[in-house]
Design a protein around this motif. Sequence first.
Motif, PDB file in Angstrom:
ATOM      1  N   GLU A  22      32.924  14.993 -13.279  1.00 18.80           N
ATOM      2  CA  GLU A  22      33.479  15.350 -11.978  1.00 18.80           C
ATOM      3  C   GLU A  22      34.992  15.155 -11.936  1.00 18.80           C
ATOM      4  O   GLU A  22      35.585  15.166 -10.863  1.00 18.80           O
ATOM      5  CB  GLU A  22      32.806  14.539 -10.866  1.00 18.80           C
ATOM      6  CG  GLU A  22      31.353  14.924 -10.648  1.00 18.80           C
ATOM      7  CD  GLU A  22      30.786  14.381  -9.346  1.00 18.80           C
ATOM      8  OE1 GLU A  22      31.579  14.046  -8.452  1.00 18.80           O
ATOM      9  OE2 GLU A  22      29.571  14.290  -9.239  1.00 18.80           O
ATOM     10  N   GLY A  23      35.626  14.978 -13.079  1.00 23.60           N
ATOM     11  CA  GLY A  23      37.081  14.836 -13.090  1.00 23.60           C
ATOM     12  C   GLY A  23      37.533  13.492 -12.587  1.00 23.60           C
ATOM     13  O   GLY A  23      36.997  12.457 -12.973  1.00 23.60           O
ATOM     14  N   ASN A  24      38.538  13.519 -11.698  1.00 25.49           N
ATOM     15  CA  ASN A  24      39.154  12.270 -11.265  1.00 25.49           C
ATOM     16  C   ASN A  24      38.571  11.718  -9.973  1.00 25.49           C
ATOM     17  O   ASN A  24      39.042  10.710  -9.464  1.00 25.49           O
ATOM     18  CB  ASN A  24      40.656  12.476 -11.054  1.00 25.49           C
ATOM     19  CG  ASN A  24      40.957  13.427  -9.890  1.00 25.49           C
ATOM     20  OD1 ASN A  24      40.486  14.554  -9.859  1.00 25.49           O
ATOM     21  ND2 ASN A  24      41.746  12.957  -8.934  1.00 25.49           N
ATOM     22  N   HIS A  25      37.559  12.339  -9.404  1.00 21.64           N
ATOM     23  CA  HIS A  25      37.066  11.897  -8.110  1.00 21.64           C
ATOM     24  C   HIS A  25      35.544  11.782  -8.094  1.00 21.64           C
ATOM     25  O   HIS A  25      34.842  12.393  -8.896  1.00 21.64           O
ATOM     26  CB  HIS A  25      37.501  12.862  -7.012  1.00 21.64           C
ATOM     27  CG  HIS A  25      36.853  14.217  -7.114  1.00 21.64           C
ATOM     28  ND1 HIS A  25      37.242  15.153  -8.039  1.00 21.64           N
ATOM     29  CD2 HIS A  25      35.824  14.767  -6.420  1.00 21.64           C
ATOM     30  CE1 HIS A  25      36.500  16.240  -7.908  1.00 21.64           C
ATOM     31  NE2 HIS A  25      35.627  16.037  -6.942  1.00 21.64           N
ATOM     32  N   ALA A  36      33.036   2.932  -8.179  1.00 17.35           N
ATOM     33  CA  ALA A  36      33.470   3.881  -9.204  1.00 17.35           C
ATOM     34  C   ALA A  36      34.985   3.882  -9.368  1.00 17.35           C
ATOM     35  O   ALA A  36      35.490   4.382 -10.371  1.00 17.35           O
ATOM     36  CB  ALA A  36      32.981   5.296  -8.860  1.00 17.35           C
ATOM     37  N   ILE A  37      35.710   3.298  -8.427  1.00 20.40           N
ATOM     38  CA  ILE A  37      37.168   3.225  -8.535  1.00 20.40           C
ATOM     39  C   ILE A  37      37.580   2.416  -9.764  1.00 20.40           C
ATOM     40  O   ILE A  37      38.696   2.558 -10.275  1.00 20.40           O
ATOM     41  CB  ILE A  37      37.798   2.625  -7.250  1.00 20.40           C
ATOM     42  CG1 ILE A  37      39.290   2.967  -7.150  1.00 20.40           C
ATOM     43  CG2 ILE A  37      37.561   1.128  -7.172  1.00 20.40           C
ATOM     44  CD1 ILE A  37      39.590   4.421  -6.910  1.00 20.40           C
ATOM     45  N   TYR A  38      36.667   1.583 -10.273  1.00 19.41           N
ATOM     46  CA  TYR A  38      36.971   0.793 -11.467  1.00 19.41           C
ATOM     47  C   TYR A  38      36.854   1.603 -12.755  1.00 19.41           C
ATOM     48  O   TYR A  38      37.270   1.138 -13.810  1.00 19.41           O
ATOM     49  CB  TYR A  38      36.047  -0.432 -11.544  1.00 19.41           C
ATOM     50  CG  TYR A  38      36.473  -1.566 -10.652  1.00 19.41           C
ATOM     51  CD1 TYR A  38      37.428  -2.489 -11.081  1.00 19.41           C
ATOM     52  CD2 TYR A  38      35.946  -1.716  -9.372  1.00 19.41           C
ATOM     53  CE1 TYR A  38      37.830  -3.530 -10.264  1.00 19.41           C
ATOM     54  CE2 TYR A  38      36.340  -2.754  -8.538  1.00 19.41           C
ATOM     55  CZ  TYR A  38      37.290  -3.654  -9.001  1.00 19.41           C
ATOM     56  OH  TYR A  38      37.695  -4.687  -8.182  1.00 19.41           O
ATOM     57  N   ASN A  43      40.453   8.230  -9.920  1.00 18.62           N
ATOM     58  CA  ASN A  43      41.533   7.703  -9.085  1.00 18.62           C
ATOM     59  C   ASN A  43      41.327   7.975  -7.601  1.00 18.62           C
ATOM     60  O   ASN A  43      42.186   7.640  -6.780  1.00 18.62           O
ATOM     61  CB  ASN A  43      42.911   8.209  -9.542  1.00 18.62           C
ATOM     62  CG  ASN A  43      43.074   9.712  -9.405  1.00 18.62           C
ATOM     63  OD1 ASN A  43      42.303  10.384  -8.745  1.00 18.62           O
ATOM     64  ND2 ASN A  43      44.107  10.238 -10.053  1.00 18.62           N
ATOM     65  N   LEU A  44      40.187   8.566  -7.247  1.00 17.21           N
ATOM     66  CA  LEU A  44      39.899   8.823  -5.832  1.00 17.21           C
ATOM     67  C   LEU A  44      38.391   8.784  -5.613  1.00 17.21           C
ATOM     68  O   LEU A  44      37.639   9.426  -6.344  1.00 17.21           O
ATOM     69  CB  LEU A  44      40.476  10.177  -5.428  1.00 17.21           C
ATOM     70  CG  LEU A  44      40.429  10.553  -3.944  1.00 17.21           C
ATOM     71  CD1 LEU A  44      41.667  11.361  -3.562  1.00 17.21           C
ATOM     72  CD2 LEU A  44      39.175  11.375  -3.634  1.00 17.21           C
ATOM     73  N   VAL A  45      37.970   8.003  -4.621  1.00 21.63           N
ATOM     74  CA  VAL A  45      36.551   7.867  -4.291  1.00 21.63           C
ATOM     75  C   VAL A  45      36.365   8.126  -2.804  1.00 21.63           C
ATOM     76  O   VAL A  45      37.130   7.610  -1.974  1.00 21.63           O
ATOM     77  CB  VAL A  45      36.025   6.455  -4.638  1.00 21.63           C
ATOM     78  CG1 VAL A  45      34.591   6.294  -4.176  1.00 21.63           C
ATOM     79  CG2 VAL A  45      36.132   6.191  -6.130  1.00 21.63           C
ATOM     80  N   ILE A  46      35.366   8.916  -2.455  1.00 26.23           N
ATOM     81  CA  ILE A  46      35.089   9.235  -1.054  1.00 26.23           C
ATOM     82  C   ILE A  46      33.681   8.782  -0.693  1.00 26.23           C
ATOM     83  O   ILE A  46      32.704   9.169  -1.348  1.00 26.23           O
ATOM     84  CB  ILE A  46      35.224  10.744  -0.776  1.00 26.23           C
ATOM     85  CG1 ILE A  46      36.644  11.225  -1.086  1.00 26.23           C
ATOM     86  CG2 ILE A  46      34.874  11.055   0.677  1.00 26.23           C
ATOM     87  CD1 ILE A  46      36.812  12.731  -1.048  1.00 26.23           C
ATOM     88  N   LEU A  47      33.589   7.957   0.322  1.00 25.38           N
ATOM     89  CA  LEU A  47      32.306   7.544   0.894  1.00 25.38           C
ATOM     90  C   LEU A  47      32.086   8.352   2.168  1.00 25.38           C
ATOM     91  O   LEU A  47      32.789   8.157   3.170  1.00 25.38           O
ATOM     92  CB  LEU A  47      32.312   6.043   1.208  1.00 25.38           C
ATOM     93  CG  LEU A  47      31.131   5.513   2.034  1.00 25.38           C
ATOM     94  CD1 LEU A  47      29.814   5.730   1.300  1.00 25.38           C
ATOM     95  CD2 LEU A  47      31.336   4.038   2.370  1.00 25.38           C
ATOM     96  N   LEU A 194      39.141   5.874  -1.075  1.00 27.66           N
ATOM     97  CA  LEU A 194      39.923   4.928  -1.868  1.00 27.66           C
ATOM     98  C   LEU A 194      40.889   5.730  -2.723  1.00 27.66           C
ATOM     99  O   LEU A 194      40.479   6.641  -3.452  1.00 27.66           O
ATOM    100  CB  LEU A 194      39.020   4.084  -2.768  1.00 27.66           C
ATOM    101  CG  LEU A 194      38.067   3.102  -2.087  1.00 27.66           C
ATOM    102  CD1 LEU A 194      37.179   2.431  -3.139  1.00 27.66           C
ATOM    103  CD2 LEU A 194      38.841   2.044  -1.303  1.00 27.66           C
ATOM    104  N   LEU A 195      42.174   5.393  -2.641  1.00 31.43           N
ATOM    105  CA  LEU A 195      43.224   6.097  -3.374  1.00 31.43           C
ATOM    106  C   LEU A 195      43.865   5.139  -4.373  1.00 31.43           C
ATOM    107  O   LEU A 195      44.605   4.229  -3.986  1.00 31.43           O
ATOM    108  CB  LEU A 195      44.283   6.627  -2.396  1.00 31.43           C
ATOM    109  CG  LEU A 195      43.771   7.605  -1.329  1.00 31.43           C
ATOM    110  CD1 LEU A 195      44.760   7.701  -0.166  1.00 31.43           C
ATOM    111  CD2 LEU A 195      43.537   8.973  -1.945  1.00 31.43           C
TER     112      LEU A 195
END
Length: 229
Positions: A22-25, A36-38, A43-47, A194-195
């Motif tokens: 899924e690339g960077n997100h 998953a930010i770890y 570099n970007l996570v959306i809840l 999360l950015l």
Amino acid sequence: MNVVGATELVESNSYLKRYQGEGNHVTGDSAEVMTAIYEEQINLVILQRPLSDDVEDYCQKLVDHNPNFNLRSAINHKKPSQSLKSLLPDLAGQSAFIEDLTLLLEMYTCLFDLEEVGLRLQVLDRAMCPRFHIDKLGCRLVSTYQGQGTEWLRNCDVDRSKLGTGNMGLSDEESGLYPHAASIQQVNNGAVVLLKGDGWYGNEGLGAVHRSPAVSLNEKRVVVTMDFA
């Protein structure tokens, strides 16, 4: 939503494998997605999450009664709801809003093992950061309670040489920063993002590229951000 220990989940690796490719997100509807930010490439996570009617009503009342509201505070992880009650306007729905905001604070402090969180809650009638950029910090949490959410670009759609002075004075749309308007992604209202920034260890130059959305005349946004205190 239950917060899963970040270290435990990252070490198991079984959860994160579901998001390879899924690339960077990463996007999900369970709080565990935030860990998953770890993962190095993320570099970007959306809840994704809905907001209750009471929370939305409180935000509208906040806009109506305090159109210039701007709260900045360091919140200790031990008694966040008590701190918030003393800082937020006493309007109908306050308890529901505090409960929701406390949940975000608890997830953020648990995820990064923090004693304090730098909290900012604002009513906005303009874009605070209208240009695409990278934050010079570790990892910021952003959630838009009312109005349009944060806009962002996938790594595969951004020419990082066009960020900052690299735009040569041209707008984001004209500089070649991204190939076309359809490249711009947007976080839903109520979602938590999360950015990861340049300040994250080993992530210099690779932070999430994002900006505030344009705000229409008479439109108001209610936005919360959280940073390492």
